[in-house]
Every structure is written in C-alpha cells, then in structure tokens.
Design an enzyme around this catalytic site. Sequence first.
Site, PDB file in Angstrom:
ATOM      1  CG  HIS A  94      -1.875   0.975   1.299  1.00 15.96           C
ATOM      2  ND1 HIS A  94      -3.006   0.676   0.719  1.00 15.96           N
ATOM      3  CD2 HIS A  94      -1.799   2.394   1.599  1.00 15.96           C
ATOM      4  CE1 HIS A  94      -4.028   1.915   0.874  1.00 15.96           C
ATOM      5  NE2 HIS A  94      -3.207   2.859   1.259  1.00 15.96           N
ATOM      6  CB  VAL A 136       3.907  -1.513   4.758  1.00 12.01           C
ATOM      7  CG1 VAL A 136       4.477  -0.668   5.909  1.00 12.01           C
ATOM      8  CG2 VAL A 136       4.351  -3.198   5.522  1.00 12.01           C
ATOM      9  CD  GLU A 137       2.215  -7.569   4.383  1.00 18.29           C
ATOM     10  OE1 GLU A 137       1.861  -8.442   3.848  1.00 18.29           O
ATOM     11  OE2 GLU A 137       2.870  -7.658   5.611  1.00 18.29           O
ATOM     12  CG  MET A 138      -3.443  -6.709   1.301  1.00 16.87           C
ATOM     13  SD  MET A 138      -4.334  -7.993   1.404  1.00 16.87           S
ATOM     14  CE  MET A 138      -3.958  -9.174   0.067  1.00 16.87           C
TER      15      MET A 138
END
Lengths: 350, 350
Positions: A94, A136-138
């Site tokens: 993200h 920091v991912e989804m």
Amino acid sequence: MKKLSTTVSALLVATSTLAADAVPDIRSRALEVFKPLPSTTPAVAHNPITPAKIALGKALFFDPRVSASGVFSCNSCHNLATGGDDNLETSIGHGWQKGPRNAPTALNAVFNVAQFWDGRAEDLKAQAKGPVQAGVEMANTPENVVATLKSMPDYGEWFKAAFPDDADPVTFDNFAKAIEAFEATLITPAPFDAWLNGDEEALTPDEKQGLALFMDKGCSSCHTGINVGGQGYFPFGVVEKPGADVLPQNDRGRFSITNTADDSYVFRAAPLRNVALTAPYFHSGKVWDLKQAVAIMGTAQLGQELSEGEVTLIVAFLDSLTGRMPEVNVPVLPPETDATPRPNGKIVKK
Amino acid sequence: MKKLSTTVSALLVATSTLAADAVPDIRSRALEVFKPLPSTTPAVAHNPITPAKIALGKALFFDPRVSASGVFSCNSCHNLATGGDDNLETSIGHGWQKGPRNAPTALNAVFNVAQFWDGRAEDLKAQAKGPVQAGVEMANTPENVVATLKSMPDYGEWFKAAFPDDADPVTFDNFAKAIEAFEATLITPAPFDAWLNGDEEALTPDEKQGLALFMDKGCSSCHTGINVGGQGYFPFGVVEKPGADVLPQNDRGRFSITNTADDSYVFRAAPLRNVALTAPYFHSGKVWDLKQAVAIMGTAQLGQELSEGEVTLIVAFLDSLTGRMPEVNVPVLPPETDATPRPNGKIVKK
C-alpha cells in the site's frame, strides 16, 4: 571433505566416487530426517476442508478488493505463477511502501510448524489475517473486508456453501479459514518426494551427493521435516553473524514476539521446497544467488567454508525440491455493487 | 416513451406489453447493428496465431517481471478474475502513481477497431507496448524487457517455439505479438450471442425490451458491431457536455493524437461487453453505478432524460452482454537467473 583446488567437474567426479562408497544407504538416513509430501490435501486444525471452502478460498486469494486500495490480492505477493512469492527483496505494498521482510512462499506452507519468519502466526488461518491489516501491505480492516464481501451476493452464497452451519457465515474468521483451505491444496510434489518414495532414478547422482552433503554438513539439523525447514527456530549466525546487509540489526526476529534475549536474531528455518524459484533469499531478501546463500549458511550456521564444488552439489539437491504446481484456474470473481466500499489508495500515517 | 410516475415493476409490465406488439422482429434489426462473437479465436493482422504463441503470450501476460519494479503484470490492471480490468477509477502503477484514464477490459478487445480510449494503438500488439513503457504504469524499457526475458532460458525456448522462423526470436516486437495472440483468445460468449444466433430463450423479455430501447433511443448508433462499441470515435457530450468531474477538462481525448479541433473530447465509444463487471465507468472512471452511467449517456449523447424504467431495462440488456470467461490456468513462469535485471521500484522523474 577438504576444499580441493581443482576444477568443479573433476571435483564432482571425485565426490561422486567418494560418496558412492561412503554413503551406502542414503535413503534410510534421509527418511529419518525428511518426509515426502502426502498425495492428498492435508487436514488442518479446527477447519475441515471441503471443496466449497477451497473454491471460496481461491476466490479470496485472488481478490484484490480485500486490500484497501483494490490493488493487491494475496496472489500479488504470493504469486502462484512465480513459486508462490513475489521475487522481490521485500514486498511493495500500500502506498508503495516496502515491507520489512521477504515474502515467503505460500506453496506447501501448510506444512510449516507456524507462519511468518518469526512464527508469530500459529497456522495459515491466523497468518491470513495479517497482511490484510498491515499498513504497508493491504492496509485494510476486518470490518471493511467483511463489508466488501457482504456487498457481493455471490460471496454470500459461497460463504454459505463453505460454512453451512453458520448463521452469519461472512466473517473475517471464515475469510481466513477459507484461504487456509485453499492454501492447503498448494502442494508441489518434487523429484525428491519420488525418490524418498523409492524411485531411485528420480534423483541424479549429483543430487544425491548434494543430499548427502546436506545431511553430513549439518544443514538438515535445522532444515528438516516435510518442508526441509519451517519446523523450528534458530539464531541466524549460530557460529558467525553475517554482515548487517544480510542480517539488518534492527530486525531481531523472534525476539519481538517472545521478548526473550535468547530469541534475538532467531528466525524460523526457511522451508526449502521450491527454493530455486524463490530468490532473493533470507528474511532480508538481500541475496539473489542460491549458491551464495548456501555459502553464507555454511559460514554463519555451520562455521564451515564450503567449497565451490560442495555448494554446487548442495544446490543440485535443492533443485530437486522444485515441485509440480497444482493446476489453478483463474477464478471468476463477483462484480462490485453499490454497497461495495470503494477502493482507497490513500496512505494513512499512524 | 414518456417518463412515467409509477413503480418500476408496473413500468416493466407496461413496457413489456408495448414492445411485444411494437417490435415484432427485433432480432433482424439487431443483426443489422450487432454481430455475435465467433466460436473460435479470430485471426489478427500480421501475426499468425499458434498454440505456442498463445502459451507464450499467457506467460508474458502474467509475468510481473516485465515491469521495472517487478510488481505489475498485464494482469494487474487487466485482471482476468475481475472482468479483464482492475475496478479502479484509474489504475495505480509504478511508484503508486495514478494513470490518466480508466483501464479498459482486455476481454474481447481483439474486436475493437483500435486500442486505448483514444484509439492511438491500431491493434493489440501495438497496445501491448504502451503500458510497459509508461512511467506511471510499468515504467520499463524495451531493452530491459528483452534483457529480462533473455536471461531466463525457458523464455528463450518458448519464443523459439512461438517464432520458429526468427533467428533472434526474443524481441520486444515478438513480446507484443505473443501477448496479442493470447488476448485474442479472451473471448466471452454471452446470452446476447446465443440470442443473436437464434436461441429465443437466451434473453429474458426485459433484456429484449432493453435491447429495443438501446436501438430505438440511439445508443446503438455508437455502441455497435461485435463489441457493442469499440468501433468508432465520438465526442463525449454530443448534445450536452457532462460536468468536469466526469469529463475532466484537461483530457481532450483523441485531440492529443490527431491535433484536430474536431477531435476535442472525442473518445472511442466504449465496448460494452461485460460492462456489468467493469465499473467504474467512462475514461475518467468517475461513475460507479451502471444505471447512472446509462442516464448520463442519455443526456450527454442523446439529449434525452431516460426514465428510471428505461434505464433499468437498458441495464438489463447490458447484463446480457456478460459472457463466459475462457478457462485460464495460472502459468508456471521460469525463475530468474544471475543475468536477470533486478527489480527497481525507484521513481525516476523525467
């Protein structure tokens, strides 16, 4: 075995001859340490696997709408086309943020003793809840995932079919369970399995020599079991800590879970199935060359400088862990409705 | 038809009765305007399609390593799981940059007269070269794509099989041709095709009414041919320009290609197959609701305020354009080698 100052090919011949005498029953030794993959989908705890649950889990695994931005699905970082990972140092998520550790493969992950490099998730259904919520991912929330899924009638039906006893089947828990069920099908039988099961020809002489070295040198002390790793936790740098490029000082591994000094720089031994497909290596993702990774393991974990020939043979063995992917058809996902939360790619600083 | 102040369901009955009398031979009228999908992969210009080329093209379509960052494949924005597009207003690409226009579906795109919203690529092989090089999409260079593909021996073999007469088959041109070959297989036969081919039951009475309205109101003047659109260029706002939210002033469409005043705010009429799966709508991606999009088209292009009942019926017809996806297995891509250029997620300002 001493390091020989000779060509690699000459070394291969020498090693081959040596081991043919020295290791007469390598398969029985291997069977004490490793285990072949089962031929069917394994059972998982507290989550009976059914075809409906697998189908739902596959849809969810491929659905980018479970991320806040609508850009990333599970398959983005655990890409089934590229060995179940993303071939990046650490994943990009993200807002183009970089994740802290290299994405491990989803293939055969069901056989790991626990999930993530530090083992903080006890199984795949616990793991599946992590990346969805990681900023920091989804960068999503369980509430938004459930609202998204509930907004699409097909998902309602699929959850009902997968969890027929639940009054309200579309839940974040069931989302995770369905993904676990699908991931349990991601098993990749390899030449090594055929050989463990008795097919002598399934491994080449070099691969067998590599296997013998893998056991003799001590690699299999940590990289053991059905996944040739993924079974226990060990300090990275048992003998000699690698440089800060490979072992960044600010990531103390399992210490952040247990808060125990002994767990400083302790990580789950990497499962090595399909390792030839999953560069770059280590939790830091800093090493692209498998030979270099093996050599670093030699000095860091075993205190041995492996010769080029030994490294080559061990890598030959590791290549025999590359398995056959199950056939996965791209699922057809339901369309959004008016009620579907819209994608939101904004970066929210916490 | 006047706007009726009645319930939608009552209106449906009224319209249904009306049209059953008024439109006795709707199919022959439709066949003058539309065309059913072929049952086999169509031929494309200057690019004979072979199974080897399709297989290669599929691998390339799913390979994120053709992007500079290693994050995006063709399938990222033209996701075959979600109607061949990404369900975003405009795509998010390299460095989390937003693209300028909504990603069109790759499904049935082979039947469009030209590619992109402004038709700047004459066919799919020309189109395929665009996103790879666009700084806000894949941000790669032809040289780096070729170096990436040449670094993996399997790709070398696959290109050789797909382009057996080429001395040096791994080229950017052949990369694009293979993707075109794969995309030519992405054909989705729909109930509308079955009906055009004579199956009277393939469309419901409402869908047929919607089709009659679609033709009577004038929608089919632009949305015509095999793709129910994608055949010609028209000003957005023939009668009345929509607001700047839907038609941003800084994107003058085909004008940027032809530099002709007449082409200001001219776009390719959107192909409408699978439109129910490909929200949000318009080149700006600003409208999520298909009914709203149809209503906007009514005022902007036809100068008519369509009633809610008319819009509902037209959308029913559009739903009959949702087709059956071809089965696509996730390909198994070759692993990187030492020679593979490493992913580079850096944002280079030009």
